[in-house]
Motif scaffolding. Structure first.
Motif, PDB file in Angstrom:
ATOM      1  N   LYS A 154     -79.930  -2.529  50.838  1.00  0.00           N
ATOM      2  CA  LYS A 154     -79.502  -2.422  52.242  1.00  0.00           C
ATOM      3  C   LYS A 154     -79.218  -0.984  52.675  1.00  0.00           C
ATOM      4  CE  LYS A 154     -74.692  -3.774  51.158  1.00  0.00           C
ATOM      5  NZ  LYS A 154     -74.898  -3.889  49.695  1.00  0.00           N
ATOM      6  N   ASP A 155     -78.813  -0.131  51.745  1.00  0.00           N
ATOM      7  CA  ASP A 155     -78.481   1.243  52.125  1.00  0.00           C
ATOM      8  C   ASP A 155     -79.705   2.112  52.389  1.00  0.00           C
ATOM      9  OD1 ASP A 155     -75.788   0.644  51.913  1.00  0.00           O
ATOM     10  OD2 ASP A 155     -75.608   1.394  49.858  1.00  0.00           O
ATOM     11  N   VAL A 156     -80.893   1.658  51.975  1.00  0.00           N
ATOM     12  CA  VAL A 156     -82.093   2.486  52.181  1.00  0.00           C
ATOM     13  C   VAL A 156     -83.099   1.831  53.118  1.00  0.00           C
ATOM     14  CG1 VAL A 156     -81.846   3.639  49.957  1.00  0.00           C
ATOM     15  CG2 VAL A 156     -83.262   1.588  50.112  1.00  0.00           C
ATOM     16  N   LEU A 157     -82.807   0.606  53.575  1.00  0.00           N
ATOM     17  CA  LEU A 157     -83.733  -0.074  54.468  1.00  0.00           C
ATOM     18  C   LEU A 157     -83.450   0.273  55.924  1.00  0.00           C
ATOM     19  CD1 LEU A 157     -84.148  -3.613  52.840  1.00  0.00           C
ATOM     20  CD2 LEU A 157     -85.667  -1.622  52.701  1.00  0.00           C
ATOM     21  N   GLY A 158     -84.377  -0.133  56.783  1.00  0.00           N
ATOM     22  CA  GLY A 158     -84.341   0.172  58.207  1.00  0.00           C
ATOM     23  C   GLY A 158     -85.763   0.380  58.666  1.00  0.00           C
ATOM     24  N   GLY A 159     -86.118  -0.193  59.819  1.00  0.00           N
ATOM     25  CA  GLY A 159     -87.494  -0.094  60.277  1.00  0.00           C
ATOM     26  C   GLY A 159     -88.384  -1.107  59.578  1.00  0.00           C
ATOM     27  N   PRO A 160     -89.704  -0.919  59.646  1.00  0.00           N
ATOM     28  CA  PRO A 160     -90.633  -1.906  59.080  1.00  0.00           C
ATOM     29  C   PRO A 160     -90.620  -1.873  57.552  1.00  0.00           C
ATOM     30  CG  PRO A 160     -91.833   0.009  59.849  1.00  0.00           C
ATOM     31  CD  PRO A 160     -90.414   0.219  60.271  1.00  0.00           C
ATOM     32  N   MET A 161     -90.973  -3.011  56.957  1.00  0.00           N
ATOM     33  CA  MET A 161     -91.038  -3.049  55.498  1.00  0.00           C
ATOM     34  C   MET A 161     -92.125  -4.011  55.023  1.00  0.00           C
ATOM     35  SD  MET A 161     -87.829  -5.374  54.089  1.00  0.00           S
ATOM     36  CE  MET A 161     -88.596  -6.037  52.602  1.00  0.00           C
ATOM     37  N   LEU A 162     -92.655  -3.712  53.879  1.00  0.00           N
ATOM     38  CA  LEU A 162     -93.487  -4.635  53.110  1.00  0.00           C
ATOM     39  C   LEU A 162     -92.686  -5.078  51.898  1.00  0.00           C
ATOM     40  CD1 LEU A 162     -96.964  -2.850  53.046  1.00  0.00           C
ATOM     41  CD2 LEU A 162     -96.565  -5.156  53.917  1.00  0.00           C
ATOM     42  N   MET A 163     -92.830  -6.339  51.508  1.00  0.00           N
ATOM     43  CA  MET A 163     -92.221  -6.839  50.294  1.00  0.00           C
ATOM     44  C   MET A 163     -93.346  -7.348  49.403  1.00  0.00           C
ATOM     45  SD  MET A 163     -90.703  -8.838  47.989  1.00  0.00           S
ATOM     46  CE  MET A 163     -91.446 -10.372  48.493  1.00  0.00           C
ATOM     47  N   VAL A 164     -93.434  -6.795  48.199  1.00  0.00           N
ATOM     48  CA  VAL A 164     -94.578  -7.047  47.328  1.00  0.00           C
ATOM     49  C   VAL A 164     -94.078  -7.356  45.925  1.00  0.00           C
ATOM     50  CG1 VAL A 164     -96.702  -6.062  46.419  1.00  0.00           C
ATOM     51  CG2 VAL A 164     -95.881  -5.348  48.669  1.00  0.00           C
ATOM     52  N   PHE A 165     -94.508  -8.467  45.356  1.00  0.00           N
ATOM     53  CA  PHE A 165     -94.183  -8.766  43.964  1.00  0.00           C
ATOM     54  C   PHE A 165     -95.128  -7.984  43.058  1.00  0.00           C
ATOM     55  CE2 PHE A 165     -92.591 -12.922  45.765  1.00  0.00           C
ATOM     56  CZ  PHE A 165     -91.259 -12.587  45.606  1.00  0.00           C
ATOM     57  N   ALA A 166     -94.573  -7.336  42.037  1.00  0.00           N
ATOM     58  CA  ALA A 166     -95.348  -6.390  41.242  1.00  0.00           C
ATOM     59  C   ALA A 166     -96.199  -7.038  40.170  1.00  0.00           C
ATOM     60  CB  ALA A 166     -94.422  -5.359  40.603  1.00  0.00           C
ATOM     61  N   ASP A 167     -96.122  -8.348  39.978  1.00  0.00           N
ATOM     62  CA  ASP A 167     -97.038  -8.979  39.019  1.00  0.00           C
ATOM     63  C   ASP A 167     -98.101  -9.806  39.734  1.00  0.00           C
ATOM     64  OD1 ASP A 167     -95.452 -11.025  39.892  1.00  0.00           O
ATOM     65  OD2 ASP A 167     -95.008 -11.842  37.903  1.00  0.00           O
ATOM     66  N   THR A 168     -98.170  -9.643  41.057  1.00  0.00           N
ATOM     67  CA  THR A 168     -99.169 -10.349  41.854  1.00  0.00           C
ATOM     68  C   THR A 168    -100.135  -9.329  42.440  1.00  0.00           C
ATOM     69  OG1 THR A 168     -97.649 -12.138  42.416  1.00  0.00           O
ATOM     70  CG2 THR A 168     -99.535 -11.824  43.852  1.00  0.00           C
ATOM     71  N   LEU A 169    -101.413  -9.465  42.143  1.00  0.00           N
ATOM     72  CA  LEU A 169    -102.417  -8.542  42.638  1.00  0.00           C
ATOM     73  C   LEU A 169    -103.313  -9.264  43.640  1.00  0.00           C
ATOM     74  CD1 LEU A 169    -103.515  -6.942  39.232  1.00  0.00           C
ATOM     75  CD2 LEU A 169    -101.557  -6.362  40.664  1.00  0.00           C
ATOM     76  N   ILE A 170    -103.417  -8.698  44.820  1.00  0.00           N
ATOM     77  CA  ILE A 170    -104.319  -9.258  45.825  1.00  0.00           C
ATOM     78  C   ILE A 170    -105.242  -8.151  46.306  1.00  0.00           C
ATOM     79  CG2 ILE A 170    -102.630 -10.982  46.569  1.00  0.00           C
ATOM     80  CD1 ILE A 170    -102.210  -9.283  49.107  1.00  0.00           C
ATOM     81  N   GLU A 171    -106.329  -8.549  46.961  1.00  0.00           N
ATOM     82  CA  GLU A 171    -107.216  -7.586  47.597  1.00  0.00           C
ATOM     83  C   GLU A 171    -107.062  -7.738  49.101  1.00  0.00           C
ATOM     84  OE1 GLU A 171    -111.136  -8.178  46.038  1.00  0.00           O
ATOM     85  OE2 GLU A 171    -110.631  -7.273  44.104  1.00  0.00           O
ATOM     86  N   THR A 172    -106.530  -6.703  49.731  1.00  0.00           N
ATOM     87  CA  THR A 172    -106.322  -6.732  51.178  1.00  0.00           C
ATOM     88  C   THR A 172    -106.307  -5.306  51.691  1.00  0.00           C
ATOM     89  OG1 THR A 172    -104.895  -7.598  52.958  1.00  0.00           O
ATOM     90  CG2 THR A 172    -103.793  -6.677  51.037  1.00  0.00           C
TER      91      THR A 172
END
Length: 335
Positions: A99-117
């Motif tokens: 919470k102390d470093v967030l603000g504005g837009p964000m992506l949340m990504v799980f690091a053991d899941t690989l997708i092509e996008t």
């Protein structure tokens, strides 16, 4: 996207399904094809609209002290915040630690899941949220997005009992306002909305949807996983089949190469047959061996062996073995 995009990557788990390798390394630093799992995630994230206006937020825990040296060595161009998650209380709890470093837009990504996008479309995105999804034949073991007739997400459902909603959420989300997400997580925790003593992100998203947030889905064709040995080998096969093969450059005397393979230029290989679907790391020494459908990590040594469906850790030594092996870092096995 005028505000700095924060890319939040939770990676504090124990990776217990990838033992013995995760006794010594976080699973994000395990090799798949020509890179680490985390390196492949960072490849996908490099397609954001303004890569120079990005900050990473890595949520680390068990063995997390290895992540910063890896990033400093291989990706020094990125600004990274490292947030420790001391208790394993779920996805929403992990994000709330930031919470102390967030603000504005964000992506949340799980690091053991690989997708092509390709993330370029976010430059003009007006929705409050985006959930990346893949249609699956049987959605009952996944979290899914229920989409209304108007095209907007109505709610997320964890492990639905029925089959009509088949859009599995692949662990990749965009939120236009990360502070709104934090507010929803606070409500989730106040209401004590948990599953098996963990706070799941889907429940926080549903609170945002109750508040009127507009969320769309973004489909992907490719969704890969590195959470188990079998899944890691499957992902390795896919990546080698789709652009990570270097068999032409890897050719050397006395070595039979059956593409696709990735062989690090520093590997020393004599009297061997490698491939198909084999990845060989840096400074590996192989002599008198046949290796197929396997991942061999840096500085390992394999002698007089015939390996298939194999994972061999860093600095491991394998001699005279046949068939499938799963050998952790610094281990020695021989027939």
């Amino acid at each position: 996207m005028s505000d700095t995009l924060k890319i939040v990557v939770p990676m504090a788990g124990f990776g217990s399904r990838m033992r013995p390798h995760t006794w010594s390394r976080p699973k994000q630093l395990l090799r798949v094809a020509n890179n680490t799992a985390l390196g492949h995630v960072l490849e996908t994230l490099s397609t954001v609209p303004d890569p120079n206006n990005v900050e990473f937020v890595f949520i680390i825990g068990y063995l997390g002290e290895q992540i910063k040296p890896f990033m400093d060595e291989h990706y020094p161009q990125y600004k990274v915040h490292y947030i420790w998650q001391r208790e394993m209380r779920g996805q929403s709890h992990a994000i709330y630690q930031c919470k102390d470093v967030l603000g504005g837009p964000m992506l949340m990504v799980f690091a053991d899941t690989l997708i092509e996008t390709n993330l370029g479309f976010l430059a003009n995105e007006t929705a409050g949220g985006v959930a990346w999804v893949k249609p699956v034949p049987d959605p009952r073991r996944f979290g899914v997005a229920e989409v209304g007739a108007d095209g907007w997400v109505k709610r997320l459902i964890e492990k639905p009992p029925t089959m009509e909603n088949n859009l599995a959420v692949v662990g990749f989300y965009y939120f236009a306002d990360s502070l709104e997400l934090l507010s929803a997580i606070e409500v989730q925790m106040a209401r004590n909305i948990q599953l098996k003593n963990e706070y799941f992100l889907a429940d926080a998203v549903n609170i945002l949807l109750e508040r009127g947030m507009k969320m769309k889905v973004h489909p992907v064709d490719t969704w890969l996983d590195t959470g188990t040995p079998d899944a890691t080998l499957e992902t390795n096969r896919y990546l080698l089949d789709h652009g990570r093969d270097n068999s032409t450059e890897a050719a050397r005397a006395g070595v039979t190469i059956i593409p696709p393979v990735y062989i690090h230029p520093s590997a020393r290989v004599t009297n061997a047959t490698l491939g198909p679907h084999t990845a060989i790391g840096a400074e590996v020494v192989i002599s008198g061996a046949t290796i197929r459908n396997a991942i061999v990590e840096d500085h390992a040594e394999i002698t007089d062996a015939a390996l298939e469906e194999a994972l061999v850790g860093k600095r491991a030594k394998v001699k005279g073995m046949k068939g499938s092996v799963n050998v952790g870092d610094d281990s020695i096995i021989s027939a």
